[in-house]
Design an enzyme around this catalytic site. Structure first.
Site, short mmCIF file in Angstrom:
data_model
loop_
_atom_site.label_atom_id
_atom_site.label_comp_id
_atom_site.label_asym_id
_atom_site.label_seq_id
_atom_site.Cartn_x
_atom_site.Cartn_y
_atom_site.Cartn_z
N TYR A 125 14.84 7.72 3.94
CA TYR A 125 13.69 8.59 3.63
C TYR A 125 14.11 9.65 2.62
CZ TYR A 125 11.55 6.31 7.64
OH TYR A 125 11.05 5.36 8.50
N ASN A 148 1.25 3.81 4.50
CA ASN A 148 1.30 2.80 3.44
C ASN A 148 0.12 1.82 3.56
OD1 ASN A 148 1.96 0.78 1.66
ND2 ASN A 148 3.87 0.17 2.69
N CYS A 156 7.84 -0.77 3.08
CA CYS A 156 8.25 0.42 3.82
C CYS A 156 9.17 0.07 4.99
CB CYS A 156 7.03 1.23 4.29
SG CYS A 156 5.87 0.28 5.27
N HIS A 157 9.25 -1.24 5.34
CA HIS A 157 10.21 -1.63 6.38
C HIS A 157 11.65 -1.48 5.91
CE1 HIS A 157 9.27 -5.24 3.95
NE2 HIS A 157 10.53 -5.61 4.19
N GLU A 183 14.89 -10.82 5.98
CA GLU A 183 15.49 -10.57 4.67
C GLU A 183 17.01 -10.58 4.73
OE1 GLU A 183 13.76 -7.15 2.78
OE2 GLU A 183 11.71 -7.87 3.06
#
Lengths: 187, 153
Positions: A125, A148, A156-157, A183
């Site tokens: 952040y 978001n 945003c993950h 991912e």
């Protein structure tokens, strides 16, 4: 009241979208993380929503983008395809234009930076706050992430706490974990 | 001030079944499909500029009536009109009225069905027929008189 026959209903929704008469077209799509409501204007994708209540979402969309909000599945075909590829592990970035009308200047700057965080990597952040021009705004960045309008597409993950803990996610921490695992991020 | 309109999806979900049934009664199943699409496309075109959010049902019925009359005015044998399966969901009084008015001229029939079947006011019927409220009232009462005469025959 009997419903309109499906073929007649489909034909109308398709014609409405093709004629360019909609402020917003939306659909509910299946995903490994549950149903997602996806919505787009003529300018781009404007909403991805977890656990959608279509009626409530439609009202919110109508207030921001105009009252001509209609479920029009064909209009979202390209979004559905890109999301499916992503969830299959075969897509590392989205080639979708976005419509972020109604998002203020600071959140917009943060979301622009967020879009640059690559697949399979995480940032914090605080880092995102600094890149958006205000290193002290980590908490405000958390709020921007939480609101978001297009999660998954704007990743945003991939934003975590300074200590590496996941902190939070608008769709719930379970989904954040699932997306990062997809991912290949080791948690 | 601009009214707060419901999302078009809610408006459509609420009224599309009834409008489709109405058009099937008026035009038969095949022609009703095109007329249905035309009705809601016209509604969608006008929706953004609507100045009143009340009685959207009456509003969409006026559009459907326009579309049905346009369709009926295209020269096709009237015999076809009554064809098509009657949908089960049309309330009995409307179905009865629709059968009863089958031989009236299109404008009188529309006025009678919309007034006594769908309970629309003459103002709304007038905009459906592209006439004045007085003319709508006259069409409805002329239709009713014609039906009475027929009944006496």
């Amino acid at each position: 009241m009997t419903a309109v026959p499906a073929s007649v209903d489909d034909a109308f929704r398709g014609a409405a979208a093709a004629a360019g008469l909609l402020d917003v077209a939306y659909d509910v799509v299946e995903s490994p993380l549950g149903e997602l409501l996806v919505a787009a204007t003529d300018r781009g994708v404007c909403r991805v929503s977890y656990d959608p209540d279509p009626e409530r979402e439609a009202e919110v969309l109508a207030r921001v983008f105009g009252a001509r909000v209609l479920r029009a599945p064909r209009r979202l075909d390209h979004v559905r395809r890109e999301l499916a590829d992503y969830f299959d592990g075969g897509r590392y970035e989205f080639h979708l234009t976005l419509d972020l009308a109604g998002v203020g200047p600071f959140p917009r700057a943060v979301l622009d930076e967020l879009a640059r965080v690559p697949y399979g990597e995480v940032t914090t952040y605080g880092t995102l706050a600094a890149r958006a021009g205000n290193p002290r705004a980590a908490r405000a960045v958390g709020t921007v992430m939480n609101r978001n309008p297009v999660p998954i597409v704007l990743p945003c993950h991939r934003v975590v706490g300074a200590g590496g803990n996941l902190v939070g996610y608008g769709g719930g921490l379970e989904r954040k974990t699932a997306l990062l695992r997809l991912e290949g991020v080791s948690l | 001030m601009k009214p707060v309109l419901p999302p078009f999806e809610s408006f459509y979900a609420r009224h599309s079944g009834e409008v489709f049934a109405f058009l099937v009664r008026r035009l038969g199943r095949d022609r009703a499909e095109d007329a249905f699409q035309e009705t809601f496309l016209r509604a969608l075109r006008a929706y953004a500029d609507l100045r009143r959010a009340e009685n959207l049902r009456g509003w969409v019925f006026t559009i459907a009536t326009h579309v049905a009359i346009d369709e009926l005015r295209r020269a096709r044998p009237r015999v076809e009109l009554a064809d098509g399966p009657a949908p089960e969901d049309v309330p009995a009084p409307i179905a009865a009225l629709d059968d009863l008015t089958g031989e009236l001229p299109p404008t009188e029939r529309a006025a009678v069905v919309l007034r006594y079947g769908y309970d629309l006011g003459y103002g709304e019927i007038a905009s459906a027929l592209g006439s004045s409220p007085e003319a709508a009232r006259a069409a409805a009462s002329s239709g009713v008189r014609r039906l009475r005469r027929k009944e006496l025959e």
